[in-house]
Motif scaffolding. Sequence first.
Motif, PDB file in Angstrom:
ATOM      1  N   MET A 268       9.993  10.684  12.524  1.00 49.39           N
ATOM      2  CA  MET A 268       8.648  10.192  12.748  1.00 49.39           C
ATOM      3  C   MET A 268       7.802  10.309  11.472  1.00 49.39           C
ATOM      4  SD  MET A 268       7.116   8.863  15.174  1.00 49.39           S
ATOM      5  CE  MET A 268       5.725   8.673  16.129  1.00 49.39           C
ATOM      6  N   HIS A 269       7.968  11.440  10.779  1.00 48.69           N
ATOM      7  CA  HIS A 269       7.186  11.618   9.562  1.00 48.69           C
ATOM      8  C   HIS A 269       7.574  10.615   8.475  1.00 48.69           C
ATOM      9  CE1 HIS A 269      10.805  13.998   8.944  1.00 48.69           C
ATOM     10  NE2 HIS A 269      10.567  13.955   7.636  1.00 48.69           N
ATOM     11  N   ILE A 270       8.826  10.152   8.484  1.00 51.39           N
ATOM     12  CA  ILE A 270       9.266   9.132   7.527  1.00 51.39           C
ATOM     13  C   ILE A 270       8.573   7.802   7.839  1.00 51.39           C
ATOM     14  CG2 ILE A 270      11.262   7.800   6.725  1.00 51.39           C
ATOM     15  CD1 ILE A 270      12.951  10.302   7.198  1.00 51.39           C
ATOM     16  N   LEU A 271       8.377   7.496   9.123  1.00 48.73           N
ATOM     17  CA  LEU A 271       7.691   6.275   9.534  1.00 48.73           C
ATOM     18  C   LEU A 271       6.233   6.302   9.079  1.00 48.73           C
ATOM     19  CD1 LEU A 271       7.747   3.604  11.098  1.00 48.73           C
ATOM     20  CD2 LEU A 271       7.142   4.901  13.142  1.00 48.73           C
TER      21      LEU A 271
ATOM     22  N   LEU B 292       4.451   3.791   6.422  1.00 51.18           N
ATOM     23  CA  LEU B 292       3.220   3.075   6.751  1.00 51.18           C
ATOM     24  C   LEU B 292       2.099   3.392   5.755  1.00 51.18           C
ATOM     25  CD1 LEU B 292       3.117   3.304  10.652  1.00 51.18           C
ATOM     26  CD2 LEU B 292       3.531   1.286   9.253  1.00 51.18           C
ATOM     27  N   GLY B 293       2.017   4.641   5.333  1.00 57.15           N
ATOM     28  CA  GLY B 293       1.008   5.032   4.339  1.00 57.15           C
ATOM     29  C   GLY B 293       1.234   4.335   3.009  1.00 57.15           C
ATOM     30  N   ILE B 294       2.483   4.238   2.594  1.00 58.87           N
ATOM     31  CA  ILE B 294       2.811   3.566   1.331  1.00 58.87           C
ATOM     32  C   ILE B 294       2.493   2.079   1.444  1.00 58.87           C
ATOM     33  CG2 ILE B 294       4.725   2.865  -0.164  1.00 58.87           C
ATOM     34  CD1 ILE B 294       5.943   5.664   0.385  1.00 58.87           C
ATOM     35  N   LEU B 295       2.836   1.466   2.579  1.00 64.86           N
ATOM     36  CA  LEU B 295       2.534   0.050   2.785  1.00 64.86           C
ATOM     37  C   LEU B 295       1.022  -0.191   2.810  1.00 64.86           C
ATOM     38  CD1 LEU B 295       5.212  -0.980   5.445  1.00 64.86           C
ATOM     39  CD2 LEU B 295       5.112  -1.658   3.040  1.00 64.86           C
ATOM     40  N   ALA B 296       0.285   0.695   3.440  1.00 65.16           N
ATOM     41  CA  ALA B 296      -1.183   0.546   3.489  1.00 65.16           C
ATOM     42  C   ALA B 296      -1.779   0.661   2.088  1.00 65.16           C
ATOM     43  CB  ALA B 296      -1.792   1.586   4.421  1.00 65.16           C
ATOM     44  N   ALA B 297      -1.293   1.617   1.311  1.00 69.25           N
ATOM     45  CA  ALA B 297      -1.789   1.788  -0.061  1.00 69.25           C
ATOM     46  C   ALA B 297      -1.465   0.549  -0.900  1.00 69.25           C
ATOM     47  CB  ALA B 297      -1.193   3.043  -0.693  1.00 69.25           C
ATOM     48  N   ALA B 298      -0.247   0.036  -0.739  1.00 72.06           N
ATOM     49  CA  ALA B 298       0.139  -1.162  -1.497  1.00 72.06           C
ATOM     50  C   ALA B 298      -0.734  -2.351  -1.094  1.00 72.06           C
ATOM     51  CB  ALA B 298       1.618  -1.478  -1.268  1.00 72.06           C
ATOM     52  N   ALA B 299      -0.982  -2.505   0.209  1.00 71.86           N
ATOM     53  CA  ALA B 299      -1.819  -3.608   0.678  1.00 71.86           C
ATOM     54  C   ALA B 299      -3.238  -3.477   0.136  1.00 71.86           C
ATOM     55  CB  ALA B 299      -1.834  -3.647   2.210  1.00 71.86           C
ATOM     56  N   PHE B 300      -3.758  -2.243   0.106  1.00 72.24           N
ATOM     57  CA  PHE B 300      -5.097  -2.012  -0.423  1.00 72.24           C
ATOM     58  C   PHE B 300      -5.180  -2.431  -1.881  1.00 72.24           C
ATOM     59  CE2 PHE B 300      -7.859   0.861  -2.850  1.00 72.24           C
ATOM     60  CZ  PHE B 300      -9.077   0.535  -2.292  1.00 72.24           C
ATOM     61  N   TRP B 301      -4.207  -2.021  -2.695  1.00 72.77           N
ATOM     62  CA  TRP B 301      -4.251  -2.340  -4.117  1.00 72.77           C
ATOM     63  C   TRP B 301      -4.018  -3.824  -4.378  1.00 72.77           C
ATOM     64  CZ3 TRP B 301      -6.844   0.336  -7.253  1.00 72.77           C
ATOM     65  CH2 TRP B 301      -6.999   1.692  -7.042  1.00 72.77           C
ATOM     66  N   ILE B 302      -3.201  -4.468  -3.587  1.00 75.78           N
ATOM     67  CA  ILE B 302      -3.007  -5.913  -3.732  1.00 75.78           C
ATOM     68  C   ILE B 302      -4.315  -6.642  -3.426  1.00 75.78           C
ATOM     69  CG2 ILE B 302      -1.851  -7.931  -2.699  1.00 75.78           C
ATOM     70  CD1 ILE B 302       0.668  -6.149  -2.463  1.00 75.78           C
ATOM     71  N   TYR B 303      -5.008  -6.198  -2.367  1.00 76.99           N
ATOM     72  CA  TYR B 303      -6.298  -6.786  -2.010  1.00 76.99           C
ATOM     73  C   TYR B 303      -7.300  -6.620  -3.145  1.00 76.99           C
ATOM     74  CZ  TYR B 303     -10.817  -7.251   0.281  1.00 76.99           C
ATOM     75  OH  TYR B 303     -12.108  -7.607   0.599  1.00 76.99           O
ATOM     76  N   ARG B 304      -7.369  -5.418  -3.736  1.00 79.72           N
ATOM     77  CA  ARG B 304      -8.297  -5.158  -4.834  1.00 79.72           C
ATOM     78  C   ARG B 304      -7.985  -6.017  -6.059  1.00 79.72           C
ATOM     79  NH1 ARG B 304     -12.028  -0.741  -4.838  1.00 79.72           N
ATOM     80  NH2 ARG B 304     -12.264  -1.582  -6.908  1.00 79.72           N
TER      81      ARG B 304
END
Length: 174
Positions: free
Chosen positions: A1-4, A8-20
């Motif tokens: 579960m912690h790997i999931l 998700l945290g890494i994907l969210a961070a990547a999405a945030f930086w792509i948006y910026r």
Amino acid sequence: MHILFATLGILAAAAFWIYRIRQAEDHTRTALEAAQDVKAAARRFGFRTRANQHPTEGVDDPRVTAAALLVLVAEIDGGISRTEQDCILDQLQHVFQVSAFDAEELYLFAKWLAGQSTNPDDMIRRLIKRTVSLGGRDTLPDLMQMVSAVGKADTGTPTDDTLQVIEKLKQLNA
């Protein structure tokens, strides 16, 4: 579960930086388009930079110097309001008999030209001198009317600075 959750945290961070990054790209593109608009207007109105000369000396069209004078009159009181900008565009269209598009281009280039000096009083003096030099003394009545209209745009009465500009124009017209 912690790997999931980590994934998700890494994907969210990547999405945030792509948006910026995309946002920064959009802002850069907008700034570049504005600069290209000013350059196109400068070429259209015959502006040429000349070494060791003030930017007003590179203008060969009295409409440009008159428009820059109107921009400075509007900026004297702390910035150009929407009412003043609309008044400038209206004056350019009616006095110079140009289309709305041409008036907008003239305004953009005049705004750039007006910003080329840190001393507004010196720039006003140069613009008046260049306008009369290019257009002759016949331009003074129209120029006084335009300055007066822009000076009255916000409050309905001209400011003291606007009255000083009109007085300079009247002295030349005498």
